[in-house]
Design a protein around this motif. Structure first.
Motif, mmCIF file in Angstrom:
data_model
loop_
_atom_site.group_PDB
_atom_site.id
_atom_site.type_symbol
_atom_site.label_atom_id
_atom_site.label_comp_id
_atom_site.label_asym_id
_atom_site.label_seq_id
_atom_site.Cartn_x
_atom_site.Cartn_y
_atom_site.Cartn_z
ATOM 1 N N GLY A 193 -2.757 5.886 0.000
ATOM 2 C CA GLY A 193 -2.251 5.091 1.113
ATOM 3 C C GLY A 193 -0.865 5.408 1.613
ATOM 4 O O GLY A 193 -0.350 4.698 2.479
ATOM 5 N N THR B 59 0.810 -1.221 0.000
ATOM 6 C CA THR B 59 0.000 0.000 0.000
ATOM 7 C C THR B 59 0.841 1.268 0.000
ATOM 8 O O THR B 59 0.694 2.132 -0.878
ATOM 9 N N GLN C 120 -7.853 4.849 -0.570
ATOM 10 C CA GLN C 120 -7.968 4.496 0.848
ATOM 11 C C GLN C 120 -8.924 5.457 1.551
ATOM 12 O O GLN C 120 -8.648 5.958 2.643
#
Length: 527
Positions: A309, A51, A246
């Motif tokens: 992220g 991520t 995210q």
């Protein structure tokens, strides 16, 4: 060979040199992200390589592509082929500030609250995302008022605050690590300092030579001896890691914005003003890029990182004139973006960390810390020197608090877990270590540094009303616990927000305000 072909060849060579310089800088930042996220924060590889790094790679790719296109457009408008793209990458100071002043405290607070290690890691990451998002919002909105902010904020207040963080968290932190591994680190440090400061011309670019020499010495001295498990772990993260939005994580951490504004707002302003200064440096070198558009790209790069992220803001790098002198034009920028994005999206930096120990790149980071600290003095009037020093002290105190508490935790790992309490202050005071003052300076250290330095700048210049505004603002912030107010938790000292929680410090700043106003009155009566 035609003149046109010679020019094209020279540009290609310059772009390769520029790619080497900017890419090496970005590589060190990525290795640092991996080292700090793994070692300090305890993030699992799934989060780090799945991520955070992919989001970092996309933010670097987008910014570099746009800045490369911007350079080509400027060249077309001005009918010349020597326009150099703005250097761009992860912000070093924000990286350290967010890890040590936001994400680590958030993780420790979560553990103190009874959360599991996995839950604490998740919370730390989410808080980091919110900090990055906040910084990006400030950078983006600030693009419309950057010039006004720069006129309002004294340069000494900005640069000294950065210098305090650079000296503590970067220079001193890595100097300790340097002397823990002297052969590798001191050797590469000498190459960096002689090349960058003494202007010694090495057979290879200074940064590359220092990195290669550090690698050879690290492998030859046995500092790194990767075993099968290390290679297996590195190979496990190789693969395609596509980032995703995210938004859910950001929404879950929406209430974490206010407690960390004391770090987020100053760092956002630093990024904004620093990028503005780098634009002015580029203009002085002959490439006058539009201020608002360039700053918006930087801000949007940070917003993109947070949305996908990553917890680490991007910024315009200092050194555009140096890249221009190398002959770098626009291609070095987009090539750097592509290289970094490929490494992040395919998990290749896991293998790089096995091949290149972070000790091999410490010299470059230590040099950055020294350069930032020296810039605080070189770029401010000589009579503002005391204000620069004063602004450095809270950052050094904050780093000292970090070291002190880490040592206490390590020393009590096998003993009494309830180490953080009033008895700690008494025990340390007997050794003339005033931990209460250290912990007070730690909370809101960035805001404190800015206000103290600005206060002294205004006082030196005889602008006592402006100085009184700084100390009055400090009193107000201290009263509500935004700066200085702290309390013990089971394993840490944490911010203590609330009505009157920082009364003692508020009273002190209020007294300063009264004294400054009296000084202003005497100044007026004697004129």
């Amino acid at each position: 060979m035609s003149t046109q072909h010679q020019i094209r060849l020279r540009i290609q060579t310059g772009d390769l040199d520029g790619l080497l310089g900017l890419g090496l800088n970005n590589l060190i930042q990525v290795l640092l992200i991996i080292s700090l996220c793994r070692g300090v924060l305890g993030f699992p590889d799934r989060l780090l390589f799945g991520t955070i790094l992919p989001a970092t790679g996309i933010s670097l790719l987008l910014g570099n592509l746009i800045y490369a296109q911007q350079a080509r457009r400027l060249g077309q408008e001005e009918q010349r082929g020597d326009c150099t793209a703005l250097p761009y990458g992860v912000n070093t100071v924000s990286l350290f500030a967010f890890v040590f002043l936001v994400m680590l405290p958030a993780k420790l607070a979560a553990l103190d609250a009874g959360l599991s290690e996995a839950e604490a890691v998740q919370r730390s990451w989410q808080v980091g995302l919110m900090a990055c998002l906040g910084s990006g919002v400030i950078e983006t909105l600030g693009a419309f008022v950057a010039q006004h902010l720069r006129r309002w904020l004294p340069r000494a207040a900005l640069l000294s605050t950065l210098a305090g963080i650079a000296l503590g968290y970067i220079a001193l932190g890595f100097l300790l690590r340097t002397y823990a591994h002297p052969l590798v680190c001191l050797t590469s440090l000498s190459v960096i300092l002689l090349g960058y400061l003494a202007r010694v011309r090495w057979p290879l670019p200074t940064g590359l030579l220092a990195l290669l020499l550090g690698m050879v010495l690290a492998w030859g001295s046995g500092l790194i001896t990767p075993d099968a498990a290390s290679w297996t772990q590195a190979a496990r993260v190789v693969g395609v890691h596509l980032p995703s939005l995210q938004l859910s994580a950001l929404w879950q951490s929406r209430f974490d914005l206010i407690p960390w504004l004391g770090v987020i707002v100053p760092m956002g302003l630093f990024n904004l003003i620093g990028s503005l200064q780098n634009l002015e440096s580029a203009a002085a070198a002959g490439d006058a890029y539009p201020t608002r558009g360039s700053l918006l790209v930087d801000g949007c790069g940070t917003l993109t990182a947070a949305a996908l992220g990553s917890c680490f803001p991007t910024t315009l790098y200092i050194g555009h004139p140096g890249f221009k002198a190398l002959g770098a034009r626009s291609a070095y920028s987009w090539m750097n973006g592509v290289v970094m994005a490929v490494g992040c999206l395919f998990g290749l930096f896991g293998v790089v960390t096995v091949l290149i120990p972070v000790e091999a790149g410490l010299a470059i980071l230590l040099y950055i810390g020294l350069a930032m600290a020296s810039q605080a003095f070189a770029s401010t009037p000589e009579r503002h020197g005391p204000a620069v020093v004063l602004g450095m002290l809270p950052g050094l105190a904050g780093w000292g608090a970090l070291m002190l508490k880490a040592g206490i935790r390590a020393g009590g790992a096998a003993g009494d877990p309830q180490l953080f309490g009033p008895q700690l202050l008494t025990q340390l005071a007997t050794a003339d270590i005033w931990a209460a003052g250290v912990f007070a300076l730690e909370q809101g250290q960035i805001i404190t540094a800015m206000l103290l330095s600005a206060w002294l700048v205004y006082a030196i210049e005889g602008r006592f009303l402006a100085a009184a505004c700084c100390s009055a603002m400090a009193a107000l912030l201290a009263w509500f616990g935004v700066i200085h107010a702290w309390q013990f938790s089971p394993g840490d000292t944490v911010m203590h927000l609330g009505w009157g929680t920082g009364q003692a410090w508020a009273e002190g700043y209020a007294a300063i305000t009264v004294i400054v106003l009296l000084a202003r009155w005497r100044q007026q009566t004697h004129h």
